[in-house]
Structure formats: C-alpha cells, structure tokens
Design a protein around this motif. Sequence first.
Motif, PDB file in Angstrom:
ATOM      1  N   LEU A   1      51.619  50.660  39.727  1.00  0.00           N
ATOM      2  CA  LEU A   1      52.671  50.429  40.300  1.00  0.00           C
ATOM      3  C   LEU A   1      52.926  49.642  41.911  1.00  0.00           C
ATOM      4  O   LEU A   1      51.665  49.727  42.582  1.00  0.00           O
ATOM      5  CB  LEU A   1      53.353  52.026  41.007  1.00  0.00           C
ATOM      6  N   PHE A   2      53.553  49.021  41.381  1.00  0.00           N
ATOM      7  CA  PHE A   2      53.788  47.762  42.722  1.00  0.00           C
ATOM      8  C   PHE A   2      55.128  48.198  43.792  1.00  0.00           C
ATOM      9  O   PHE A   2      56.339  48.581  42.582  1.00  0.00           O
ATOM     10  CB  PHE A   2      54.145  46.232  41.901  1.00  0.00           C
TER      11      PHE A   2
ATOM     12  N   ALA B   1      53.357  48.159  49.108  1.00  0.00           N
ATOM     13  CA  ALA B   1      52.113  48.598  48.695  1.00  0.00           C
ATOM     14  C   ALA B   1      52.032  48.290  46.529  1.00  0.00           C
ATOM     15  O   ALA B   1      53.007  47.763  46.217  1.00  0.00           O
ATOM     16  CB  ALA B   1      52.444  50.086  49.006  1.00  0.00           C
ATOM     17  N   VAL B   2      50.515  48.668  46.893  1.00  0.00           N
ATOM     18  CA  VAL B   2      50.359  48.046  44.666  1.00  0.00           C
ATOM     19  C   VAL B   2      49.380  50.134  44.965  1.00  0.00           C
ATOM     20  O   VAL B   2      48.646  50.205  45.979  1.00  0.00           O
ATOM     21  CB  VAL B   2      49.034  47.210  44.480  1.00  0.00           C
TER      22      VAL B   2
ATOM     23  N   GLU C   1      39.373  43.132  45.990  1.00  0.00           N
ATOM     24  CA  GLU C   1      39.526  41.740  46.369  1.00  0.00           C
ATOM     25  C   GLU C   1      40.958  41.402  47.139  1.00  0.00           C
ATOM     26  O   GLU C   1      40.795  40.908  48.040  1.00  0.00           O
ATOM     27  CB  GLU C   1      38.970  40.558  45.139  1.00  0.00           C
ATOM     28  N   LEU C   2      41.939  41.807  46.027  1.00  0.00           N
ATOM     29  CA  LEU C   2      43.269  42.299  47.040  1.00  0.00           C
ATOM     30  C   LEU C   2      43.132  43.414  48.068  1.00  0.00           C
ATOM     31  O   LEU C   2      43.415  42.252  48.672  1.00  0.00           O
ATOM     32  CB  LEU C   2      44.091  43.156  45.876  1.00  0.00           C
TER      33      LEU C   2
ATOM     34  N   THR D   1      45.281  42.445  34.190  1.00  0.00           N
ATOM     35  CA  THR D   1      44.248  41.060  34.807  1.00  0.00           C
ATOM     36  C   THR D   1      44.703  40.212  35.698  1.00  0.00           C
ATOM     37  O   THR D   1      46.066  40.907  36.056  1.00  0.00           O
ATOM     38  CB  THR D   1      45.067  40.091  33.072  1.00  0.00           C
ATOM     39  N   GLU D   2      44.269  39.539  36.153  1.00  0.00           N
ATOM     40  CA  GLU D   2      43.897  39.071  37.654  1.00  0.00           C
ATOM     41  C   GLU D   2      44.702  38.591  37.944  1.00  0.00           C
ATOM     42  O   GLU D   2      45.945  38.334  38.436  1.00  0.00           O
ATOM     43  CB  GLU D   2      43.044  38.498  36.996  1.00  0.00           C
ATOM     44  N   ASP D   3      46.059  37.704  36.536  1.00  0.00           N
ATOM     45  CA  ASP D   3      47.036  36.717  36.101  1.00  0.00           C
ATOM     46  C   ASP D   3      48.436  37.841  36.583  1.00  0.00           C
ATOM     47  O   ASP D   3      48.469  37.301  37.685  1.00  0.00           O
ATOM     48  CB  ASP D   3      47.308  36.628  34.973  1.00  0.00           C
ATOM     49  N   GLU D   4      47.857  39.442  36.336  1.00  0.00           N
ATOM     50  CA  GLU D   4      49.188  40.318  36.121  1.00  0.00           C
ATOM     51  C   GLU D   4      48.898  40.849  37.522  1.00  0.00           C
ATOM     52  O   GLU D   4      50.791  40.976  37.799  1.00  0.00           O
ATOM     53  CB  GLU D   4      49.322  41.375  35.285  1.00  0.00           C
ATOM     54  N   LEU D   5      48.084  40.648  38.103  1.00  0.00           N
ATOM     55  CA  LEU D   5      48.201  41.452  39.496  1.00  0.00           C
ATOM     56  C   LEU D   5      48.646  40.298  40.288  1.00  0.00           C
ATOM     57  O   LEU D   5      49.203  40.809  41.207  1.00  0.00           O
ATOM     58  CB  LEU D   5      46.757  41.949  39.834  1.00  0.00           C
ATOM     59  N   LYS D   6      48.105  39.360  40.166  1.00  0.00           N
ATOM     60  CA  LYS D   6      48.538  38.266  40.983  1.00  0.00           C
ATOM     61  C   LYS D   6      49.934  38.081  41.053  1.00  0.00           C
ATOM     62  O   LYS D   6      50.540  37.431  41.948  1.00  0.00           O
ATOM     63  CB  LYS D   6      47.401  36.431  40.960  1.00  0.00           C
ATOM     64  N   SER D   7      50.241  37.800  39.985  1.00  0.00           N
ATOM     65  CA  SER D   7      51.708  37.277  39.577  1.00  0.00           C
ATOM     66  C   SER D   7      53.351  38.811  40.436  1.00  0.00           C
ATOM     67  O   SER D   7      53.733  38.467  41.080  1.00  0.00           O
ATOM     68  CB  SER D   7      51.944  37.004  37.919  1.00  0.00           C
TER      69      SER D   7
END
Length: 117
Positions: free
Chosen positions: A92-93, A9-10, A30-31, A109-115
């Motif tokens: 939280l991830f 979960a995010v 989007e996620l 950021t988009e990069d942080e979320l994707k990573s």
Amino acid sequence: MSDYRGRSAVVNFWDSWCLPCKEEMPLFNELSSKYKEEQLTVLMVDLTDCQRETMDRAKGFMADNDYNMKILFDNDGTALINYNIIYIPRTLFIDKDGNIVKDHSGEITEDELKSQV
C-alpha cells in the motif's frame, strides 16, 4: 497508521515463507535505506500466525539477509482484517494525510515501486 500521519508511507504485508515476498525484499530494504523516515516511512508488516509464521522466523529471516527495515508484527490478525489482506505480498502506498493512493497486489517490480514513490 496514526503514528505516521504527516508522512508518506509504503506498507508491505509479507511472510518469510512467501517466495514472492522474499524476492521483493531487497527493493524495500534499498528504499528504506534511501529515505529518512520523516521523508518516507517503509513499514514491513509480517502476518504472524504463530504457526506457519512466527516472530522468531521473521526476525531470523531479516537478520540472515541483513535487512534493516522497520518490521511490525500482526500477531492477532487485526491488520489482516482491517486491510482486507487475502493474499501476499501486498503493498500500500499511503499519502501524508493517511489515504491509500495505490494498492498493489502481488510481487512488485523495481520500476513499479520507484514510480509510486
């Protein structure tokens, strides 16, 4: 979170008046559209204090922007206290076992979320 055990979960804590929260909303939308809930659950926790932030304001903000994420409302401050939310946004991830594996404070950021996903 026990309802989501067995799924990653995010969880994002936000308010509709928070500018950084508004800026990152398209990323979470989007996620949530990209993954089936069984694969990844995206939960948007609105910190509703019934004064500055109300359920109607939050729902209106989501509708006005065509966001379709799952929203939970923290009307009594339980999540605020349990997760020690001092400022927002906060993300939280959480892994399939319910463990917080990453705690991100501030706009993501988009990069942080994707990573992290």
